[in-house]
Design a protein around this motif. Sequence first.
Motif, mmCIF file in Angstrom:
data_model
loop_
_atom_site.group_PDB
_atom_site.id
_atom_site.type_symbol
_atom_site.label_atom_id
_atom_site.label_comp_id
_atom_site.label_asym_id
_atom_site.label_seq_id
_atom_site.Cartn_x
_atom_site.Cartn_y
_atom_site.Cartn_z
ATOM 1 N N GLU A 1 0.810 -1.227 0.000
ATOM 2 C CA GLU A 1 0.000 0.000 0.000
ATOM 3 C C GLU A 1 0.836 1.265 0.000
ATOM 4 N N GLN A 2 1.947 1.203 0.703
ATOM 5 C CA GLN A 2 2.740 2.426 0.850
ATOM 6 C C GLN A 2 3.671 2.679 -0.332
ATOM 7 N N SER A 3 3.738 1.718 -1.237
ATOM 8 C CA SER A 3 4.637 1.857 -2.388
ATOM 9 C C SER A 3 4.053 2.793 -3.446
ATOM 10 N N VAL A 4 4.873 3.684 -3.958
ATOM 11 C CA VAL A 4 4.435 4.590 -5.029
ATOM 12 C C VAL A 4 5.341 4.397 -6.249
ATOM 13 N N ILE A 5 5.961 3.223 -6.308
ATOM 14 C CA ILE A 5 7.010 2.979 -7.304
ATOM 15 C C ILE A 5 6.510 3.129 -8.742
ATOM 16 N N LEU A 6 5.319 2.608 -9.048
ATOM 17 C CA LEU A 6 4.864 2.682 -10.434
ATOM 18 C C LEU A 6 4.450 4.089 -10.850
ATOM 19 N N GLU A 7 3.927 4.856 -9.903
ATOM 20 C CA GLU A 7 3.562 6.248 -10.209
ATOM 21 C C GLU A 7 4.764 7.034 -10.689
ATOM 22 N N GLN A 8 5.929 6.696 -10.095
ATOM 23 C CA GLN A 8 7.145 7.443 -10.426
ATOM 24 C C GLN A 8 7.394 7.444 -11.928
ATOM 25 N N VAL A 9 7.086 6.303 -12.568
ATOM 26 C CA VAL A 9 7.358 6.181 -13.996
ATOM 27 C C VAL A 9 6.517 7.180 -14.797
ATOM 28 N N THR A 10 5.220 7.278 -14.503
ATOM 29 C CA THR A 10 4.341 8.216 -15.203
ATOM 30 C C THR A 10 4.810 9.648 -14.993
#
Lengths: 428, 337
Positions: free
Chosen positions: B294-303
């Motif tokens: 839940e706390q991961s924002v790793i994929l958003e970083q790519v966008t």
Amino acid sequence: MRLAIENVRIIDPSQNLDKISNLYITRGRIFSISDTLPDGFNASQTLDGTGKWLLPGLIDLQARLAEPGSHYEGDIASETKAAVAGGITAICCPPDTRPVNDNQAVTELIQRRARQAATAFILPIGAITQNLEGKMLSNMAALKNAGCIALSQANQPIQNPLTLKNAMQYAASNDILLMLRCEDAALKNKGVAHSGVISSRLGLAEITASAETVALARDLILAEETGVRVHFSQISTAKSVEMIADAKKRGLPVTCDVAIHQLHLTEYDTLDFDSLFHVSPPLRRHEDKEALRLGVKMGTIDAIVSDHTPLDRDVKLLPFGESQPGISGLETLLPLTLKLVEEGVFDLNTAIRSLTTGPANILGIQNGSLTTGLFADFSVFEPEAYWTLSRSEMISQGDNSPFDGWEFNGQVELTYFQGRPVYRNNPI
Amino acid sequence: MRLSTPNLQLNAQGKLRHFLTLEGLKHHHLMEILEVANTFIDPVTHQISKVPNLHGKTIMNLFFEPSTRTLTTFEIAEKRLSADVVNLNIATSSTKKGETLLDTLWNLQAMMADVFVVRHSESGAAHFIAKHVAPHVHVINAGDGQHAHPTQAMLDMFTIHKHKGDIFDLKVAIIGDIQHSRVVRSQIQALSILEAREIRVIGPKTLMPSHPQALGIHVYDNIEEGLEDVDVIINVRLQNERMKSALLPSEKEFFNLYGLTKQRLNYAKPDAIVMHPGPINRGVEIDSAVADGEQSVILEQVTYGIAVRMAVMTIIIENAKQLMAGSLSSALQEETP
């Protein structure tokens, strides 16, 4: 030809001399320094030296003359011209020529080319090991007999301690002086800049001070064990100064020198990745610079050298880490040393001693002195000339100087080598 | 202290001309990038639409070092800005000689390039190129050696900003190989310019910068202590070469000491976010449960990476236009008495 230079301030640390007097020269040699015209001396030429200084020809313990090698980077003729323009009349050239000076043929070639140029005294340094590979010893005694003043590994120190120890023992039994750069290749790794605040910020591959001091500690221990005469070249850290001071105090026959740029520049000068500041050993901390300056002042450091490395533009026109290290330094050795006198770092006598009797004593030669009977190698220096260094006006074939735009007080006007004028800026 | 780098990347008006490093830039430079990046993202759909900002401009992606992710996001960003894009994968071996490297650049410049996006394995390579290009060419650093990767760091700041608002007052912990990471160097500079309350780095001393004080960071050998009460956790990829050069014993031991697990995450603030510039080594620096948690924002970083790169290029081209207009109008003013 009998030359008289009158009313000039003669500075000769070999005779503890600093006074206004006259210098008399005959048949290429020093006749005398005297306040009055010596009996029977008829000058065929008299120069008025009022307001000027007369310095012994300087000795540079390390300057690359690019020959044999790539002619793009200069040759003995071009680089000795640069030397005498900076008041230097005796030059030790390290063995990292192409091919390496590891045999008599190369030594003789250098000597022959030096005689042809006839502008300065060239003292070749031979390689300790074949092709500087640090494995098989070169014919060390033969190199000495051919005229090599000392043997060294240039910037490629022997890494194997046993090989080094053998080289030291062999040198000791043939009374050969070894000139050693201290650098542990494993600790240096792929480093290009001092491991400090700037490398941490810029992400440049680092060279720790220990890359030098670990090797120095090893070399000091082996020198003590073998009794060889060792000169340490281009030390760069505060700790090295301390270690050599300690070794000297214990009576070891060791000496050392520092490259002039290490007394002026620090790691901060590499802040914008300018490859002109890429040198080996790297520019260190401010504290190291201060300790090195103090080392010269206190006499721990015996000589200041140019570490002249003329480079083709191509090998500097690259990102910092890919560029070749080195500074074209012959023309700035004296001006940068005198700048330190101006700044009050050490006195004029110390400065000139570090460029004359200091190196002469290391090599066991008489040059760098105005003693009666010696070859008349000297320069006339105008202390009131103000000038700015411009890379485009450099005499050396290599214009790789980071001191472009620096302002200097005082300039060499005239240089004599073996009683003949070899450089003239403004006729006096 | 000499600081000629900012002079190199700023124009006469103090605005971005090149984008080489974050060091030396001001708070407003970074905020402008974040604000412009935000305008490219549709607030409802979170999609990035095509805009004509760089229509007629030629951008050359000069990759002296292989890359897929960075090159792809740059290319997408350039195309969304309607620029003409040329990709050049140049093997470093063919440019060992300086003449060739500069000749390559000058040749490409003659082909009417407006922007060079450069990746190179040497620290300072982007500076070197910026020093030697024609005045009308802009250089954007897409990663140089271990020095800087400023667009990556800015997208990380954008991500933090999206989740946490103002970066001021945040405690940020970066775990892993700090010394060899250009991304981390740029992240640290961005965080300090944006006045993060505390920047911590966590890892063994073999992976730490030799002089952390020069970067204004606090070093923690122990991960639990380092994560205590932080708002943002940034994980860094661990390269295999570190084991080969004896900086670490093994991946396993690294994971045991510094791997980000669910349990360790509990030391951070409950709403802390977890970031990773990728590519991820699952089970080496981060546990899958955390990477996908839940706390991961790793994929958003790519966008966000696309929007941030669009912002940087737009700003640089706009600044050049303004500078041109400024010098034109002042020239006109001089002529009219």
